[in-house]
Design an enzyme around this catalytic site. Structure first.
Site, PDB file in Angstrom:
ATOM      1  N   GLY A 266      51.235  35.779  40.504  1.00  0.00           N
ATOM      2  CA  GLY A 266      52.317  36.428  39.773  1.00  0.00           C
ATOM      3  C   GLY A 266      53.044  37.411  40.675  1.00  0.00           C
ATOM      4  O   GLY A 266      53.257  37.160  41.860  1.00  0.00           O
TER       5      GLY A 266
ATOM      6  N   LYS B 271      47.063  45.835  41.219  1.00  0.00           N
ATOM      7  CA  LYS B 271      47.392  46.886  42.185  1.00  0.00           C
ATOM      8  C   LYS B 271      48.012  48.119  41.544  1.00  0.00           C
ATOM      9  O   LYS B 271      47.564  49.231  41.752  1.00  0.00           O
ATOM     10  CB  LYS B 271      48.320  46.324  43.264  1.00  0.00           C
ATOM     11  CG  LYS B 271      47.664  45.269  44.133  1.00  0.00           C
ATOM     12  CD  LYS B 271      48.654  44.694  45.145  1.00  0.00           C
ATOM     13  CE  LYS B 271      48.076  43.525  45.894  1.00  0.00           C
ATOM     14  NZ  LYS B 271      47.917  42.325  45.065  1.00  0.00           N
TER      15      LYS B 271
ATOM     16  N   THR C 203      46.118  40.462  35.628  1.00  0.00           N
ATOM     17  CA  THR C 203      46.623  39.427  34.732  1.00  0.00           C
ATOM     18  C   THR C 203      46.607  38.078  35.430  1.00  0.00           C
ATOM     19  O   THR C 203      46.716  37.989  36.657  1.00  0.00           O
ATOM     20  CB  THR C 203      48.069  39.726  34.262  1.00  0.00           C
ATOM     21  OG1 THR C 203      48.919  39.833  35.398  1.00  0.00           O
ATOM     22  CG2 THR C 203      48.137  40.987  33.431  1.00  0.00           C
TER      23      THR C 203
ATOM     24  N   ASN D 137      48.632  34.501  35.508  1.00  0.00           N
ATOM     25  CA  ASN D 137      49.981  34.047  35.207  1.00  0.00           C
ATOM     26  C   ASN D 137      50.059  32.537  35.114  1.00  0.00           C
ATOM     27  O   ASN D 137      49.468  31.824  35.921  1.00  0.00           O
ATOM     28  CB  ASN D 137      50.941  34.541  36.292  1.00  0.00           C
ATOM     29  CG  ASN D 137      51.015  36.050  36.311  1.00  0.00           C
ATOM     30  OD1 ASN D 137      51.824  36.641  35.630  1.00  0.00           O
ATOM     31  ND2 ASN D 137      50.133  36.680  37.083  1.00  0.00           N
TER      32      ASN D 137
ATOM     33  N   GLU E  89      51.862  36.533  30.945  1.00  0.00           N
ATOM     34  CA  GLU E  89      50.838  37.200  31.737  1.00  0.00           C
ATOM     35  C   GLU E  89      49.659  37.536  30.838  1.00  0.00           C
ATOM     36  O   GLU E  89      49.792  38.295  29.892  1.00  0.00           O
ATOM     37  CB  GLU E  89      51.407  38.464  32.382  1.00  0.00           C
ATOM     38  CG  GLU E  89      52.577  38.166  33.311  1.00  0.00           C
ATOM     39  CD  GLU E  89      53.169  39.422  33.936  1.00  0.00           C
ATOM     40  OE1 GLU E  89      52.395  40.285  34.376  1.00  0.00           O
ATOM     41  OE2 GLU E  89      54.404  39.523  33.958  1.00  0.00           O
TER      42      GLU E  89
ATOM     43  N   TYR F  73      42.814  32.022  41.041  1.00  0.00           N
ATOM     44  CA  TYR F  73      44.034  31.234  41.255  1.00  0.00           C
ATOM     45  C   TYR F  73      43.659  29.768  41.395  1.00  0.00           C
ATOM     46  O   TYR F  73      42.665  29.425  42.010  1.00  0.00           O
ATOM     47  CB  TYR F  73      44.760  31.685  42.523  1.00  0.00           C
ATOM     48  CG  TYR F  73      45.247  33.106  42.468  1.00  0.00           C
ATOM     49  CD1 TYR F  73      46.257  33.480  41.578  1.00  0.00           C
ATOM     50  CD2 TYR F  73      44.709  34.080  43.296  1.00  0.00           C
ATOM     51  CE1 TYR F  73      46.703  34.780  41.512  1.00  0.00           C
ATOM     52  CE2 TYR F  73      45.152  35.389  43.245  1.00  0.00           C
ATOM     53  CZ  TYR F  73      46.154  35.738  42.354  1.00  0.00           C
ATOM     54  OH  TYR F  73      46.592  37.028  42.287  1.00  0.00           O
TER      55      TYR F  73
ATOM     56  N   ARG G 286      53.083  43.654  19.201  1.00  0.00           N
ATOM     57  CA  ARG G 286      54.302  44.468  19.221  1.00  0.00           C
ATOM     58  C   ARG G 286      55.360  43.806  20.105  1.00  0.00           C
ATOM     59  O   ARG G 286      55.043  42.939  20.911  1.00  0.00           O
ATOM     60  CB  ARG G 286      54.001  45.879  19.733  1.00  0.00           C
ATOM     61  CG  ARG G 286      53.520  45.892  21.184  1.00  0.00           C
ATOM     62  CD  ARG G 286      53.331  47.308  21.723  1.00  0.00           C
ATOM     63  NE  ARG G 286      52.757  47.281  23.060  1.00  0.00           N
ATOM     64  CZ  ARG G 286      53.453  47.120  24.178  1.00  0.00           C
ATOM     65  NH1 ARG G 286      54.757  46.964  24.151  1.00  0.00           N
ATOM     66  NH2 ARG G 286      52.852  47.120  25.360  1.00  0.00           N
TER      67      ARG G 286
END
Length: 169
Positions: free
Chosen positions: A15, A21, A27, A29, A79, A91, A104
């Site tokens: 991502g 970081k 997350t 992606n 994400e 990955y 939300r």
């Protein structure tokens, strides 16, 4: 949202490199092919649900769908923050998720600290809400036990390295 719960899976791609970081909230992606296949009634915002990496255990998760206004993204993304500490990056693995509910809308924040506080609040809400019996049953859905463990296991008639299963088992 009539499309919830929504089942999908795809290969985890690199991502923006800021979840771990900058935010301390890693997350996973999805590629554009998964994002582009979202039903029209699943709008941008923060969702909660269940996630599984490869053929591993199923964990609670929160997912941001949209443009992340704080970062002013120009490309829509999905994400996923899996509420579990993994020993290493994954990955290239297949991430299977079930979007269960909506928390939300997405919004911008005045500071990085305010964004982190909002995400942590979303995580806490997901942890509690997913304990409801109607949500717990989705953790054990056979969708997760049918997950391919890597992109090479995806069907050969798929044009890209991702596969999306829309509310199917």
């Amino acid at each position: 949202m009539k499309s919830l719960p929504y089942f999908c899976r795809g290969e985890v791609i690199r991502g923006f490199g800021r979840g771990s970081k900058e935010l301390g909230i890693p997350t996973a992606n999805f590629p554009d092919s998964v994002v582009d296949n979202l039903p029209a009634d699943i709008g941008t915002g923060i969702y909660y649900g269940w996630a599984c990496v490869g053929n591993g255990d199923v964990y609670k998760m929160v997912m941001s769908i949209g443009w992340n206004p704080y970062y002013k993204n120009t490309k829509k993304s999905m994400e996923t923050h899996v509420i579990h500490t993994f020993k290493e990056d994954f990955y290239g693995e297949i991430l299977s998720v079930v979007l269960v509910g909506y928390i939300r809308p997405e919004r911008s924040y005045n500071s990085l600290e305010a964004l982190i506080a909002a995400i942590n609040s979303d995580i806490e809400e997901a942890k509690v809400t997913l304990e409801l019996p109607e949500h717990l049953k989705l953790r054990d859905d056979n969708f997760f036990t049918s997950a391919p463990s890597s992109s090479s296991a995806l069907s050969s008639n798929t044009a890209s390295t991702s596969q999306t299963i829309i509310n199917g088992h």
